[in-house]
Design a protein around this motif. Structure first.
Motif, PDB file in Angstrom:
ATOM      1  N   ARG A 199       0.830  -1.217   0.000  1.00  0.00           N
ATOM      2  CA  ARG A 199       0.000   0.000   0.000  1.00  0.00           C
ATOM      3  C   ARG A 199       0.859   1.259   0.000  1.00  0.00           C
ATOM      4  O   ARG A 199       0.526   2.244  -0.659  1.00  0.00           O
ATOM      5  CB  ARG A 199      -0.927  -0.031   1.233  1.00  0.00           C
ATOM      6  CG  ARG A 199      -2.086  -1.002   1.065  1.00  0.00           C
ATOM      7  CD  ARG A 199      -2.776  -1.295   2.373  1.00  0.00           C
ATOM      8  NE  ARG A 199      -4.100  -1.878   2.158  1.00  0.00           N
ATOM      9  CZ  ARG A 199      -4.773  -2.518   3.096  1.00  0.00           C
ATOM     10  NH1 ARG A 199      -4.264  -2.656   4.305  1.00  0.00           N
ATOM     11  NH2 ARG A 199      -5.972  -3.014   2.841  1.00  0.00           N
ATOM     12  N   ARG A 200       1.940   1.226   0.744  1.00  0.00           N
ATOM     13  CA  ARG A 200       2.841   2.388   0.749  1.00  0.00           C
ATOM     14  C   ARG A 200       3.414   2.641  -0.633  1.00  0.00           C
ATOM     15  O   ARG A 200       3.512   3.777  -1.089  1.00  0.00           O
ATOM     16  CB  ARG A 200       3.986   2.152   1.737  1.00  0.00           C
ATOM     17  CG  ARG A 200       3.652   2.704   3.112  1.00  0.00           C
ATOM     18  CD  ARG A 200       4.758   2.519   4.123  1.00  0.00           C
ATOM     19  NE  ARG A 200       6.096   2.698   3.576  1.00  0.00           N
ATOM     20  CZ  ARG A 200       7.200   2.299   4.195  1.00  0.00           C
ATOM     21  NH1 ARG A 200       7.119   1.707   5.358  1.00  0.00           N
ATOM     22  NH2 ARG A 200       8.381   2.499   3.664  1.00  0.00           N
ATOM     23  N   LYS A 201       3.795   1.551  -1.326  1.00  0.00           N
ATOM     24  CA  LYS A 201       4.317   1.692  -2.688  1.00  0.00           C
ATOM     25  C   LYS A 201       3.261   2.289  -3.614  1.00  0.00           C
ATOM     26  O   LYS A 201       3.557   3.161  -4.424  1.00  0.00           O
ATOM     27  CB  LYS A 201       4.691   0.298  -3.234  1.00  0.00           C
ATOM     28  CG  LYS A 201       6.131  -0.100  -3.063  1.00  0.00           C
ATOM     29  CD  LYS A 201       6.367  -1.338  -3.930  1.00  0.00           C
ATOM     30  CE  LYS A 201       7.624  -2.061  -3.595  1.00  0.00           C
ATOM     31  NZ  LYS A 201       7.761  -3.321  -4.378  1.00  0.00           N
ATOM     32  N   LEU A 202       2.043   1.808  -3.488  1.00  0.00           N
ATOM     33  CA  LEU A 202       0.962   2.323  -4.336  1.00  0.00           C
ATOM     34  C   LEU A 202       0.742   3.810  -4.088  1.00  0.00           C
ATOM     35  O   LEU A 202       0.625   4.604  -5.029  1.00  0.00           O
ATOM     36  CB  LEU A 202      -0.349   1.568  -4.070  1.00  0.00           C
ATOM     37  CG  LEU A 202      -0.435   0.116  -4.523  1.00  0.00           C
ATOM     38  CD1 LEU A 202      -1.830  -0.434  -4.243  1.00  0.00           C
ATOM     39  CD2 LEU A 202      -0.128  -0.021  -6.013  1.00  0.00           C
ATOM     40  N   ARG A 203       0.676   4.180  -2.834  1.00  0.00           N
ATOM     41  CA  ARG A 203       0.456   5.592  -2.492  1.00  0.00           C
ATOM     42  C   ARG A 203       1.569   6.470  -3.050  1.00  0.00           C
ATOM     43  O   ARG A 203       1.318   7.524  -3.631  1.00  0.00           O
ATOM     44  CB  ARG A 203       0.389   5.773  -0.977  1.00  0.00           C
ATOM     45  CG  ARG A 203      -0.929   5.385  -0.372  1.00  0.00           C
ATOM     46  CD  ARG A 203      -0.961   5.613   1.137  1.00  0.00           C
ATOM     47  NE  ARG A 203      -2.310   5.367   1.622  1.00  0.00           N
ATOM     48  CZ  ARG A 203      -3.283   6.265   1.585  1.00  0.00           C
ATOM     49  NH1 ARG A 203      -3.048   7.464   1.097  1.00  0.00           N
ATOM     50  NH2 ARG A 203      -4.479   5.959   2.026  1.00  0.00           N
ATOM     51  N   ALA A 204       2.820   6.023  -2.865  1.00  0.00           N
ATOM     52  CA  ALA A 204       3.962   6.811  -3.344  1.00  0.00           C
ATOM     53  C   ALA A 204       3.903   6.957  -4.860  1.00  0.00           C
ATOM     54  O   ALA A 204       4.172   8.040  -5.407  1.00  0.00           O
ATOM     55  CB  ALA A 204       5.272   6.144  -2.911  1.00  0.00           C
TER      56      ALA A 204
END
Lengths: 220, 88
Positions: A199-204
Motif C-alpha cells: 500500500r505504501r508503494k501504491l500511495r507513493a
C-alpha cells in the motif's frame, strides 16, 4: 500470534482488586492455583462461546457439536496462552478483559479457517477483473475512473508478484488474512507487513503521478 | 463501491500498528473506548503520541483496525463481550 514487546507506558498505578486477586491466585500453588485455573478456563469458555455464537450462523454446514468442539479447543488454547503470558499483563485493563482477548482470538481464527476450509482462495486475476470492471461502472465519475486506472497500473507495475497476490486476495477478494497466511505458509503479521508495504508503494506511485496524497483514501 | 475499493487497496494514510501491536493494545483500547468518564487519554506503547493526544484517539490503532478486517472483528467482539458483561 506472538505478543509484541511493549516498551511503553508502565503498569496502571492501581490495579483493581479483582485483577489483583486473579494474579495472586494464578501465581499461587496447590489448591488455590488449581481452583483459579479452573475458574479461568470457565471464563475463557464463556468468551469463546460468545465469539462462536456471533460467527457460527454465517458458516454453512457447521453443526452444534463442531461448534462446541471449537469453543472447547479455543478455551483450552487460550488458557495455555494466558498462563504462559501472565507476566505480560501490564494492568492497563481489567485482567478479565485481557484474558478474554486470547479466547476471542483463538475462536475467531478457528472459525475463519473452518469457514474457508473447503474454499479455494481466489487468485489475483479474479481480483484484477473486478478492478477492471469497476472502471466501467456507472457509479463513478471521470476523476474516480482515472484514479482506479492509476491504481490498477501501479498494482501491475510497482508491486512484486507476492505483494500483488496478497493485496488482491485480502483487499479485493476479502480472504481473511489468517486464512491466507495458513495457505501460504506464513503468519498473519508477516502478511500484514507485506500488505502495508504494498500500500505504501501504491500511495507513493500515485503521489508521484500527481494525485493529491491527502485525498487518497484519507482515513486519519 | 469505487471509493470503498480504492480505500481497501490503498489502506489508511497513517502508519498503522502491526497485528501483534494491535493485539497487545486491544484490551486497553477497548476499555478506553467504552469508558464514559473524563479519564485522561492513555497513549499506546508503540506510536508517536503527540497527534494521538491532540486527537484524543489512538490513531495508529484506528488505522490498523480500518485496514485489517480480522483484527477489527476481534476488536468488535471483545468490545461487545465487555459491554454485555457490564449490562448483565
Amino acid at each position: 500470534m506472538q505478543p509484541a514487546q511493549a516498551p511503553g507506558p508502565g503498569v496502571r498505578r492501581e490495579l483493581d482488586q479483582e485483577s489483583r486477586d486473579w494474579l495472586s491466585d494464578l501465581r499461587a500453588e496447590g489448591m488455590v492455583y488449581d481452583a483459579a485455573v479452573e475458574r479461568l478456563y470457565e471464563l475463557l469458555l464463556r468468551a469463546a462461546g460468545f465469539e462462536a455464537n456471533r460467527r457460527a450462523a454465517g458458516i454453512a454446514s457447521l453443526d452444534r457439536s463442531e461448534i462446541d468442539q471449537i469453543v472447547s479447543d479455543s478455551a483450552g488454547d487460550a488458557l495455555v496462552s494466558v498462563l504462559a503470558r501472565l507476566d505480560d499483563f501490564r494492568g492497563l485493563s481489567k485482567f478479565t478483559t485481557w484474558a478474554y482477548k486470547f479466547a476471542i482470538l483463538e475462536t475467531a481464527v478457528k472459525l475463519r479457517k473452518r469457514a474457508w476450509r473447503d474454499r479455494e482462495i481466489p487468485r489475483a486475476p479474479e481480483g484484477w477483473e473486478l478492478v477492471q470492471d469497476l472502471r466501467h461502472a456507472p457509479d463513478h465519475d471521470a476523476e474516480q475512473g482515472e484514479l482506479l486506472t492509476a491504481v490498477r497500473d501501479a498494482i501491475a507495475t510497482v508491486l512484486t508478484p507476492r505483494q500483488r497476490e496478497i493485496l488482491v486476495a485480502v483487499a479485493v477478494n476479502g480472504v481473511p488474512i489468517d486464512v491466507l497466511a495458513e495457505r501460504l505458509g506464513s503468519t498473519r503479521g508477516a502478511l500484514y507487513k507485506t500488505l502495508h508495504d504494498a500500500r505504501r508503494k501504491l500511495r507513493a506511485t500515485l503521489v508521484d503521478a500527481g494525485f493529491d496524497g491527502g485525498e487518497l483514501g484519507d482515513t486519519s | 463501491m469505487t471509493d470503498e475499493l480504492v480505500r481497501r487497496l490503498l489502506g489508511p494514510q497513517r502508519r498503522p500498528l502491526s497485528c501483534e501491536q494491535c493485539f497487545a493494545e486491544l484490551d486497553r483500547y477497548v476499555e478506553w473506548k467504552l469508558s464514559e468518564t473524563d479519564e485522561p487519554f492513555e497513549t499506546c506503547a508503540f506510536c508517536e503520541s503527540d497527534d494521538c493526544v491532540q486527537a484524543s484517539e489512538c490513531l495508529s490503532m484506528g488505522a490498523h483496525l480500518e485496514s485489517c478486517p480480522a483484527c477489527d472483528e476481534e476488536y468488535a467482539s471483545l468490545r461487545d463481550l465487555v459491554l454485555s458483561e457490564r449490562s448483565a
